[in-house]
Design a protein around this motif. Structure first.
Motif, PDB file in Angstrom:
ATOM      1  N   PHE A 188       0.803  -3.349   5.968  1.00  0.00           N
ATOM      2  CA  PHE A 188       1.370  -2.042   5.650  1.00  0.00           C
ATOM      3  C   PHE A 188       1.379  -1.142   6.892  1.00  0.00           C
ATOM      4  O   PHE A 188       0.423  -1.127   7.670  1.00  0.00           O
ATOM      5  N   ALA A 189       2.472  -0.409   7.052  1.00  0.00           N
ATOM      6  CA  ALA A 189       2.555   0.573   8.145  1.00  0.00           C
ATOM      7  C   ALA A 189       3.434   1.723   7.692  1.00  0.00           C
ATOM      8  O   ALA A 189       4.490   1.500   7.098  1.00  0.00           O
ATOM      9  N   LYS A 190       2.962   2.933   7.937  1.00  0.00           N
ATOM     10  CA  LYS A 190       3.768   4.093   7.547  1.00  0.00           C
ATOM     11  C   LYS A 190       3.582   5.218   8.558  1.00  0.00           C
ATOM     12  O   LYS A 190       2.466   5.454   9.027  1.00  0.00           O
TER      13      LYS A 190
ATOM     14  N   VAL B 287      -0.354   5.262   9.660  1.00  0.00           N
ATOM     15  CA  VAL B 287      -1.353   4.524   8.881  1.00  0.00           C
ATOM     16  C   VAL B 287      -0.954   3.058   8.973  1.00  0.00           C
ATOM     17  O   VAL B 287       0.212   2.718   8.765  1.00  0.00           O
ATOM     18  N   SER B 288      -1.904   2.194   9.288  1.00  0.00           N
ATOM     19  CA  SER B 288      -1.567   0.768   9.431  1.00  0.00           C
ATOM     20  C   SER B 288      -2.742  -0.093   9.005  1.00  0.00           C
ATOM     21  O   SER B 288      -3.847   0.407   8.750  1.00  0.00           O
ATOM     22  N   GLN B 289      -2.465  -1.375   8.907  1.00  0.00           N
ATOM     23  CA  GLN B 289      -3.521  -2.341   8.590  1.00  0.00           C
ATOM     24  C   GLN B 289      -3.763  -3.180   9.846  1.00  0.00           C
ATOM     25  O   GLN B 289      -3.015  -4.127  10.104  1.00  0.00           O
TER      26      GLN B 289
ATOM     27  N   ALA C 187       0.860  -1.192   0.000  1.00  0.00           N
ATOM     28  CA  ALA C 187       0.000   0.000   0.000  1.00  0.00           C
ATOM     29  C   ALA C 187       0.892   1.237   0.000  1.00  0.00           C
ATOM     30  O   ALA C 187       2.113   1.152   0.193  1.00  0.00           O
ATOM     31  N   GLU C 188       0.263   2.358  -0.229  1.00  0.00           N
ATOM     32  CA  GLU C 188       1.019   3.611  -0.257  1.00  0.00           C
ATOM     33  C   GLU C 188       0.185   4.688   0.415  1.00  0.00           C
ATOM     34  O   GLU C 188      -1.046   4.768   0.205  1.00  0.00           O
ATOM     35  N   ALA C 189       0.831   5.471   1.258  1.00  0.00           N
ATOM     36  CA  ALA C 189       0.126   6.586   1.904  1.00  0.00           C
ATOM     37  C   ALA C 189       0.986   7.831   1.773  1.00  0.00           C
ATOM     38  O   ALA C 189       2.210   7.760   1.947  1.00  0.00           O
TER      39      ALA C 189
END
Ligand code: SF4
Ligand code: SF4
Length: 487
Positions: free
Chosen positions: A469-471, A460-462, A370-372
């Motif tokens: 995904f984590a950012k 941001v995470s799942q 994913a991308e944030a």
């Protein structure tokens, strides 16, 4: 005696002017003759195949994503089903370097083969617009002069030109606008989408201007590629060349005539022929779409279309001389030097391509699912809500690059008491979906310091997904300045 060179004679541009400009600065219109030889037939097959490919590519997809879509408005480029975002700058830069090195390599090996065989400008001009023009205006004669269509024929020609330009404008825009949106533009009233209609009308106008008026000027004065070829070519590059050693000194072909000898007997007199093979017929010049004379050597204006080869081969056949006075060859070979395929640039360019493309693939393989990306804030910097908290409106572009639906959660660190209020609590994106997600960050009203700001981290995470995904993204929360405290 050499005929006097005048600006009205299209075969003799005085001095070394631009091939499409008369001495007085006016446009010298080119109406190249078609030379239907081996290369022309091959190019025609390639051109029509490319016209079909150019039209189809925007409508093809891989795994539900377009093969090629350069969505400038959304700032998303999809290439072979892989979407690149503004955050993929390194990947795009690597791809660009690979592409440019490939262009350098192809040019070093085969000269301007792209221009002559595959460039949309050449393909559409030589195999769509010019054939239509010849249909209405008639084929040009030896001196490139034609009568030209008049009255209803002329109007009909331009109607067909406008229809072709409409087709090209839609084909072109399909690379920048998703096909579904483009179909909406086409099927709905212009009043429903005036901006889109204007974009389409301007693009159609530009196509008409290019192929109806500007034409070969694109290659001569607008396209940077021709200007760079001097740096990209070397003496071993394969280009279209005139064999000067074989062709010169050139001279007109003289036919045998009858004369009488001293005794009054009629005899066939064979005139002494010029020792060179070039009979100075100018067929290679009148067929050239950029109006140059290949016998003057390699020129920036030569787009490598091979029309002069076909023209000259036809002449050589007619006068019983071997073909190939103009041919694909290198400058070195033409001057009798040894041909060397292996040379520094032929080793360096593939090495650069291999290294860059390998790094590109490694980066691509290492991309997260994913991308944030934080987007610039809009509207008020902050406001107060009933609870007394200070609220900042934030936006994140979120992309699900995975193959399944993905849910995301937001949290905030670095500011005590801060909380995230999502406009959409259950945030799930379908595979390949890209969405701008708006949310609010509410913080206690105090401690913003004299600069009215607190530094926070948006996460941001799942949730519930192992190795999901984590950012973390830094974010400045604005609020009312206070005398001390906050950073
Ligand atoms: S010189 Fe020959 S190859 Fe070059 S543009 Fe003219 S016709 Fe084409
Ligand atoms: S077509 Fe061939 S023979 Fe005729 S002028 Fe050109 S190079 Fe010479």
């Amino acid at each position: 005696m050499e005929p006097e060179k005048t600006s009205s004679d299209p075969l003799h541009a005085p001095g070394r002017l631009l091939s499409t400009m008369n001495e007085d600065g006016s446009r010298r219109w080119l109406r190249p003759r078609v030379s239907t030889g081996r290369f022309w037939h091959a190019r025609r097959v390639v051109a029509y195949a490319l016209i079909i490919i150019f039209a189809l590519v925007p409508h093809l997809s891989i795994g539900g994503k377009p093969v090629l879509l350069l969505d400038v408005i959304k700032r998303e480029f999809t290439i072979l089903g892989t979407t690149f975002l503004p955050t993929d700058t390194v990947l795009m830069a690597l791809l660009m370097v690979t592409l440019f090195a490939s262009i350098f390599l192809i040019t070093a090996l085969f000269g301007r083969v792209w221009c002559g065989w595959a460039c949309p400008q050449t393909v559409y001009m030589e195999f769509l617009y010019r054939p239509i023009e010849r249909l209405f205006d008639g084929a040009p004669g030896k001196k490139q002069r034609i009568k030209g269509a008049k009255g209803p024929r002329k109007i009909a020609k331009y109607v067909v030109f406008v229809l072709c330009s409409l087709f090209l404008a839609h084909t072109f825009l399909a690379y920048f606008v998703p096909p579904r949106e483009l179909i909406t533009w086409v099927t709905r009233s212009p009043f429903d989408h005036p901006t889109a209609f204007l974009v389409m009308a301007v693009t159609t106008g530009l196509m008409l201007f290019d192929f109806g008026f500007f034409r070969e000027q694109v290659c001569l004065v607008a396209c940077p590629y021709g200007r760079l070829q001097a740096a990209m070519l070397d003496r071993q590059s394969m280009i279209i060349s005139y064999d000067e050693r074989r062709g010169e000194p050139r001279g007109k072909l003289r036919r045998p005539r009858r004369d009488k000898n001293a005794e009054g007997v009629s005899l066939k007199v064979i005139a002494e022929e010029s020792p060179g093979d070039c009979i100075d017929c100018h067929m290679c010049v009148t067929t050239c779409p950029t109006g140059i004379d290949i016998r003057d050597g390699l020129q920036m204006e030569c787009i490598g279309c091979a029309q002069c080869i076909d023209a000259c081969n036809t002449i050589m056949d007619k006068v019983g001389k071997p073909r190939g006075l103009i041919r694909y060859s290198s400058r070195a070979a033409m001057e009798g030097e040894r041909t060397r395929v292996l040379r520094p640039r032929i080793v360096i360019y593939p090495a650069v391509i291999a290294i860059m493309f390998t790094i590109f693939l490694i980066f691509l393989g290492g991309r997260q699912t994913a991308e944030a990306q934080m987007l610039p804030r809009q509207g008020m910097a902050f406001y107060e809500i009933e609870t007394g908290e200070i609220v900042n409106q934030a936006r994140v572009r979120l992309v699900n690059r995975g193959e399944a639906d993905a849910s995301f959660a937001f949290s905030i660190d670095g500011v005590e008491g801060a909380r995230v209020i999502l406009e959409e609590p259950d945030l799930t994106l379908t595979p390949g979906e890209s969405r701008v997600v708006g949310f609010m960050i509410a913080v206690p009203p105090d401690g913003f310091g004299p600069r009215g700001r607190k530094e926070a981290t948006v996460n941001v995470s799942q949730p519930g997904v192992e190795d999901g995904f984590a950012k973390q993204m830094r974010y400045n929360i604005f609020g009312p300045p206070s005398g001390g405290g906050g950073s």
